[in-house]
Design a protein around this motif. Structure first.
Motif, short mmCIF file in Angstrom:
data_model
loop_
_atom_site.label_atom_id
_atom_site.label_comp_id
_atom_site.label_asym_id
_atom_site.label_seq_id
_atom_site.Cartn_x
_atom_site.Cartn_y
_atom_site.Cartn_z
N ILE A 158 90.96 65.14 -5.16
CA ILE A 158 89.53 65.52 -5.14
C ILE A 158 89.10 65.79 -6.58
CG2 ILE A 158 87.85 67.25 -4.36
CD1 ILE A 158 88.90 65.86 -1.97
N ILE A 159 88.04 65.12 -7.03
CA ILE A 159 87.54 65.36 -8.38
C ILE A 159 86.11 65.90 -8.29
CG2 ILE A 159 87.00 64.32 -10.63
CD1 ILE A 159 89.07 62.18 -10.06
N VAL A 160 85.91 67.07 -8.92
CA VAL A 160 84.57 67.68 -8.93
C VAL A 160 84.06 67.69 -10.37
CG1 VAL A 160 83.23 69.76 -8.48
CG2 VAL A 160 85.10 69.11 -6.94
N ALA A 161 82.90 67.09 -10.57
CA ALA A 161 82.32 67.03 -11.91
C ALA A 161 81.73 68.37 -12.28
CB ALA A 161 81.23 65.96 -11.97
N LEU A 162 81.93 68.74 -13.55
CA LEU A 162 81.29 69.95 -14.07
C LEU A 162 80.42 69.52 -15.23
CD1 LEU A 162 84.30 72.41 -14.44
CD2 LEU A 162 82.64 72.34 -12.59
N THR A 163 79.14 69.82 -15.14
CA THR A 163 78.33 69.47 -16.30
C THR A 163 77.14 70.38 -16.41
OG1 THR A 163 77.16 67.71 -17.44
CG2 THR A 163 76.94 67.77 -15.07
N ALA A 164 76.68 70.47 -17.63
CA ALA A 164 75.56 71.37 -17.88
C ALA A 164 74.23 70.69 -17.61
CB ALA A 164 75.60 71.87 -19.32
N ASP A 165 74.22 69.35 -17.68
CA ASP A 165 72.93 68.74 -17.37
C ASP A 165 72.84 68.44 -15.89
OD1 ASP A 165 74.73 66.77 -17.55
OD2 ASP A 165 73.51 65.36 -18.68
N GLY A 204 83.28 57.72 -8.85
CA GLY A 204 84.37 58.02 -7.93
C GLY A 204 84.66 59.49 -7.81
N MET A 205 83.75 60.31 -8.31
CA MET A 205 83.94 61.74 -8.16
C MET A 205 83.45 62.17 -6.78
SD MET A 205 83.04 63.15 -11.91
CE MET A 205 83.44 62.21 -13.36
N ASN A 206 84.06 63.25 -6.27
CA ASN A 206 83.75 63.66 -4.91
C ASN A 206 82.58 64.63 -4.83
OD1 ASN A 206 86.79 63.23 -5.33
ND2 ASN A 206 86.47 62.78 -3.15
N ASP A 207 82.40 65.44 -5.88
CA ASP A 207 81.33 66.44 -5.81
C ASP A 207 80.89 66.76 -7.22
OD1 ASP A 207 79.47 68.09 -4.73
OD2 ASP A 207 80.90 69.31 -3.57
N PHE A 208 79.97 67.66 -7.28
CA PHE A 208 79.29 67.92 -8.53
C PHE A 208 78.98 69.39 -8.59
CE2 PHE A 208 75.62 68.32 -11.16
CZ PHE A 208 75.74 67.33 -12.13
N LEU A 209 79.34 70.05 -9.68
CA LEU A 209 78.98 71.46 -9.86
C LEU A 209 78.23 71.58 -11.19
CD1 LEU A 209 82.05 73.66 -8.87
CD2 LEU A 209 79.75 73.71 -7.89
N ALA A 210 77.06 72.25 -11.11
CA ALA A 210 76.28 72.42 -12.32
C ALA A 210 76.79 73.62 -13.09
CB ALA A 210 74.81 72.60 -11.97
N LYS A 211 76.91 73.43 -14.38
CA LYS A 211 77.24 74.56 -15.24
C LYS A 211 75.96 75.35 -15.50
CE LYS A 211 81.06 72.88 -18.08
NZ LYS A 211 81.37 72.46 -19.47
N PRO A 212 75.93 76.63 -15.69
CA PRO A 212 77.10 77.50 -15.59
C PRO A 212 77.56 77.65 -14.16
CG PRO A 212 75.11 78.79 -15.87
CD PRO A 212 74.71 77.37 -16.01
N VAL A 213 78.86 77.57 -13.99
CA VAL A 213 79.41 77.58 -12.64
C VAL A 213 79.35 79.00 -12.09
CG1 VAL A 213 81.48 77.21 -11.29
CG2 VAL A 213 80.91 75.66 -13.17
N ALA A 259 75.54 59.12 -11.31
CA ALA A 259 76.54 58.40 -12.11
C ALA A 259 77.94 58.93 -11.78
CB ALA A 259 76.23 58.58 -13.59
N ALA A 260 78.04 60.25 -11.60
CA ALA A 260 79.33 60.84 -11.27
C ALA A 260 79.83 60.33 -9.93
CB ALA A 260 79.21 62.37 -11.24
N LYS A 261 78.94 60.24 -8.95
CA LYS A 261 79.33 59.74 -7.63
C LYS A 261 79.80 58.31 -7.71
CE LYS A 261 77.87 62.38 -3.82
NZ LYS A 261 76.65 63.10 -3.49
#
Lengths: 761, 165
Positions: free
Chosen positions: A572-579, A592-601, A587-589
């Motif tokens: 499982i890959i979860v993207a972490l990004t500030a934007d 092949g990433m599974n999910d997305f978390l916005a920074k600040p986490v 683009a993350a999806k």
């Protein structure tokens, strides 16, 4: 880039020649010339007419006729005198009458119009008249004397004596007419010359006029070209200025963005620091540091909001929203600060409000919080009112009016004019007195406009202000509401092996601390390359992948990982990004990433994200019952009916017992007291889950409110919320006793220590 | 037969415009001859005394002229009636005055304009010394095109003879 001054620094614009006056002068001269030509031609016509009259009378002919008839009469008289006895009396009479009839034609009054009279004319005429007077005695209508031989001879002699004079008179008439004709001809020539001159003058003026017109047209053309160039320069200057402004805005956004990341680290670390054993003094210092950091973060958030609004990057995520619930939430959040200042808070809802609208609830609340916080901030006594009504629109898309009224200090005209401008506050004195970034109203209005609405303001200094948000929102059926988010106790997630990939050491440390706190084991990588190697060698349940890193970024690393053989390739890959832009998410999806978390986490977000993949889904929660009730037995029954009897009461007792420091309510109160938002949100989340399961709906609601507060609101409201949670705990306990759920009449209130002086033991 | 006369008169009235020229039954002049109409082609002469001219239909015309400072009233038969009375048919006239003044005039003038052969000026006969006894007068005031040298010249006074060509 051109400065605006450069635009005007070039050659000055050619001024159009001052031709208006000249054109009028020329028009006047032309009119005068035409008038002159008219006068000349009129005079010529008059001359011509007098010539015609002259011809008609033929004055010269009249003079010679007189001489001719005189001669014929003379002959007739001489003929008759030769033989008076047999003379033709009738012929003589006729010749005499014709002669007399001729005289009137040479009288001065007849000739005066053509030439001046002279003595010769009057003298000769006088002699002729005298002759007629004498002759009439013999030949007139009343002849009294016979026409005998003597009379004939005498008359003939008289005629003979006048003959030469009459001839001279004829010559004189001829001369006079000739002189007059010559004068007339000269006058005509003179007039002709004048007319010719005037015509030439007219031609000249016409040429001058044409030249001026041509010059004018050319000047206009040159001016038009200059204007076009100026417009072009202005356009490019404007373009440059806009580009510069955009660059600055982007820079500002990036900076606040970049600042947020390390800041989040600071906050996280402060939170973790609080977990350790601290002296009372350290605890106080830590709280001050946390408050300052929270405040700074709130400012950064404002700047980021403002710059994303300006860069048109801010997006709304509208979804069906219960207006009732949203207003309840606003009311419950704002009631504490209002009470704190001794203000009355009223929320008035019109009867015809739609139940459910499609709106970005978070942003709508942001506006209302901002307007109401301002109202509270600038009001020292009286009432703050939020009145919501329908101000038109259609049934499908009503125009909603959110009116925030206060009885505060109000604003004058100049202040209102500056109100929605960036960084401006009421005035310098209010700025010093009340603080703030000055961005709040600009952001609120920007969001309102993004929603297709606007905010306007009416204010009277000293009497209060009225801010009105007008926005038309599509009405939705209540069924469209998403079910309330299921409570996910964090402990449901099993211990996981987590790989954190981030180039920023602070972020890595923060994530490690957070995950460790949740009970997970953590491995750290500084870039994509290291991460791919780590996944290839070890085995992880989940990879938290920063997207922007040196050496190999998150996208490339994800692609590389996905090419690895299982199980590594399926991690499982979860993207972490500030934007937090949608494009990045998509683009993350795709990568092949599974999910997305916005920074600040946020810890709660991380927990929920992990729970989505590693915890069994919770059953959907039933519909919210009457919100005025403190407890909801149906909910408690749903949760506990399948379980051992008495478990509910036991857990309730445990819930209200503060001895256990890990109990959610105690932790929440401690966090509220210390101003630690991160932990407070997490504790509120836990409290909400537990409270909902136990059927303590009012507490659950308050917990949810605390959970969703942003940093600025949290900082402002923490003290009030502390008091509120305590009083609600007490009230809920009483309700449970009344419902017979628990027997203990007097529980110990949790968090008995005063705010700011306690830390969990 | 009392009914035949009006009938004949009616017929004559109807036929009158068609009868060209109308020949009036002329009496021989009894007084002094004041006008002679001579036919060049036939050599025939028709003499008029003042009484004969008075018998013809009279026309009064008040008009301004170059010869008098104010408009005057001229009375006499129309020239075309005089010509008709003489049985004249021709295209060109020649007017000859007592003093041997001569001027041409197309017959069409007499047809086109009401040219008066004036014998009275303001109701009084005109003696020779006052341009009488006959004066050709065009209606100058009612026809501006007549106010020209051409027509003033044709306005012969002391008219004595008309030659028809």
């Amino acid at each position: 880039m051109n400065s605006p001054g450069d635009v005007f620094a070039g050659r000055p614009l050619p001024r159009p020649p001052n031709t208006k006056r000249w054109i009028w002068v020329i028009v006047a001269i032309l009119m005068a010339a035409f008038a002159g030509v008219g006068v000349v031609q009129w005079q010529q016509l008059r001359l011509l007419n007098s010539t015609v009259l002259y011809d008609s009378d033929n004055i010269v002919w009249s003079f010679y006729q007189v001489e001719h008839e005189l001669t014929r009469l003379q002959h007739a008289l001489a003929e008759a005198a030769r033989d008076p006895a047999r003379m033709d009396r009738e012929t003589v009479q006729m010749r005499y009458d014709i002669f007399v009839s001729r005289l009137s034609h040479i009288e001065p009054e007849r000739t005066a119009p053509y030439f001046p009279s002279a003595s010769i004319q009057t003298d000769v005429l006088a002699r002729l008249r005298a002759f007629v007077a004498d002759a009439d005695l013999h030949l007139g209508p009343q002849a009294s004397q016979p026409l005998d031989a003597a009379a004939l001879r005498w008359l003939g002699g008289r005629l003979e004596s006048m003959r030469l004079s009459v001839h001279d008179l004829a010559l004189w008439g001829n001369e006079s007419v000739g002189a007059q004709a010559a004068a007339r001809n000269a006058a005509v020539r003179h007039q002709n010359r004048i007319a010719l001159g005037l015509a030439l003058f007219q031609a000249l003026l016409t040429v001058v006029f044409a030249l001026i017109v041509v010059r004018q047209l050319r000047a206009l053309e040159i001016r038009g070209q200059a204007l076009e160039q100026l417009a072009h320069r202005l356009h490019s200057a404007h373009h440059d200025a806009e580009a510069a402004s955009r660059t600055k805005t982007a820079f500002l956004a990036n900076m606040s963005h970049e600042l947020r990341t390390p800041f989040q680290g600071v906050l996280g670390m402060l939170a973790l620091l609080r977990e350790g054993p601290l002296t009372q003094e350290q605890s106080a210092q830590l709280r001050t540091a946390t408050e300052s950091a929270n405040h700074l973060l709130a400012l950064l958030n404002d700047v980021l909001d403002a710059s994303t609004l300006e860069g048109a990057h801010l997006r709304l995520f509208p979804q069906p929203t219960s207006l009732e619930r949203l207003l309840d939430e606003v009311e419950s959040v704002m009631s504490s600060p209002a009470q704190n200042k001794g203000l009355e808070l009223k929320v008035i809802r019109a009867a015809n409000l739609p139940d459910t609208v499609e709106a970005d609830a978070k942003r709508l609340k942001q506006i209302l919080f901002n307007l109401m916080s301002n109202a509270v901030k600038f009001t020292d006594h009286g009432t703050v009112t939020l009145e919501v009504s329908v101000g038109g629109g259609t049934a499908a898309r009503p125009l909603l009016l959110f009116e925030v009224r206060d009885t505060g200090i109000g604003m004058n005209r100049a202040t209102i004019a500056r109100l929605f401008q960036r960084f401006s506050q009421g005035d310098d004195s209010t700025s010093r007195r009340f603080g703030g970034t000055g961005l709040g109203l600009e952001i609120s209005r920007g969001i309102a406009q993004l929603m297709g609405g606007d905010i306007d303001v009416v204010s009277v200094p000293g009497a209060g202000s009225r801010f009105t948000l007008r926005v038309a929102l599509p009405a939705r059926a209540p069924e469209a509401l998403p079910p309330p988010a299921p409570a996910l106790p964090l402990s449901h997630t099993p211990a996981l092996r987590v790989l954190v990939v981030d180039d920023h050491p602070v972020n890595r440390d923060y994530m490690q601390a957070l995950l460790t706190h949740f009970g997970h084991s953590v491995t750290l990588s500084a870039n994509g390359r290291q991460a791919v190697d780590a996944v290839a060698q070890g085995s992880f349940d989940v990879v938290l992948m920063d997207l922007h890193m040196p050496i190999m970024d998150g996208f490339d690393a994800t692609r590389a990982i996905r090419k690895l053989p299982p199980p590594g390739g399926r991690v499982i890959i979860v993207a972490l990004t500030a934007d937090a832009f949608r494009e990045t998410r998509e683009a993350a999806k795709r990568t092949g990433m599974n999910d997305f978390l916005a920074k600040p986490v946020q810890p709660i977000d991380l927990a929920e994200c992990l729970a989505r993949f590693f915890a069994p889904p919770a059953p959907p929660a039933p519909v919210t019952p009457d919100p005025t009730a403190w407890i909801d037995p149906s909910r408690a029954d749903a949760a506990f009916s399948a379980l051992a009897p008495g478990l509910h009461a036991k857990m309730l007792a445990c819930f209200f017992d503060n001895d256990d420091g890990s109990a959610a309510a105690g932790t929440l109160l401690a966090c509220l007291a210390s101003g630690d938002q991160t932990r407070a949100a997490s504790a509120a989340h836990a409290l909400r889950g537990a409270a909902l399961n136990l059927g303590l709906i009012r507490l659950a609601e308050t917990a949810q409110t605390i959970e969703t507060l942003d940093a600025a609101d949290f900082a402002a409201l923490a003290v009030d919320l502390y008091a509120r949670v305590r009083s609600e705990m007490s009230a809920t306990h009483d309700a449970c006793v009344r419902a017979g759920w628990i027997a203990t009449p007097a529980p110990r209130a949790p968090g008995t220590s005063a705010p700011g002086t306690s830390a969990p033991p | 037969m009392p009914t035949r006369r009006p009938l004949l008169l009616t017929l004559a009235a109807v036929a009158l415009p068609l009868a060209v020229p109308i020949v009036w039954a002329l009496d021989a002049p009894t007084g002094r001859v004041v006008l002679t109409i001579e036919f060049k082609a036939s050599g025939r002469k028709v003499d008029f005394d003042m009484a004969m001219l008075e018998k013809l239909p009279q026309r009064s015309l008040t008009t301004g002229t170059p010869w008098y400072p104010k408009p005057r009233t001229f009375t006499g038969p129309l020239l075309r009636d005089v010509l008709a009375a003489a049985g004249a048919s021709g295209t060109q006239l020649r007017l000859i005055a007592l003093n041997d003044f001569k001027v041409g005039m197309p017959v069409s003038d007499a047809d086109q304009y009401d040219v008066v052969l004036a014998r009275l000026l303001d109701g009084q006969p005109m003696p020779v010394r006052e341009k009488g006894p006959l004066f050709v007068i065009y209606p100058y005031d009612s026809n501006p095109e007549l106010q020209s040298e051409l027509f003033f010249n044709r306005s012969a006074w002391q008219l004595r003879t008309i030659e028809v060509q």
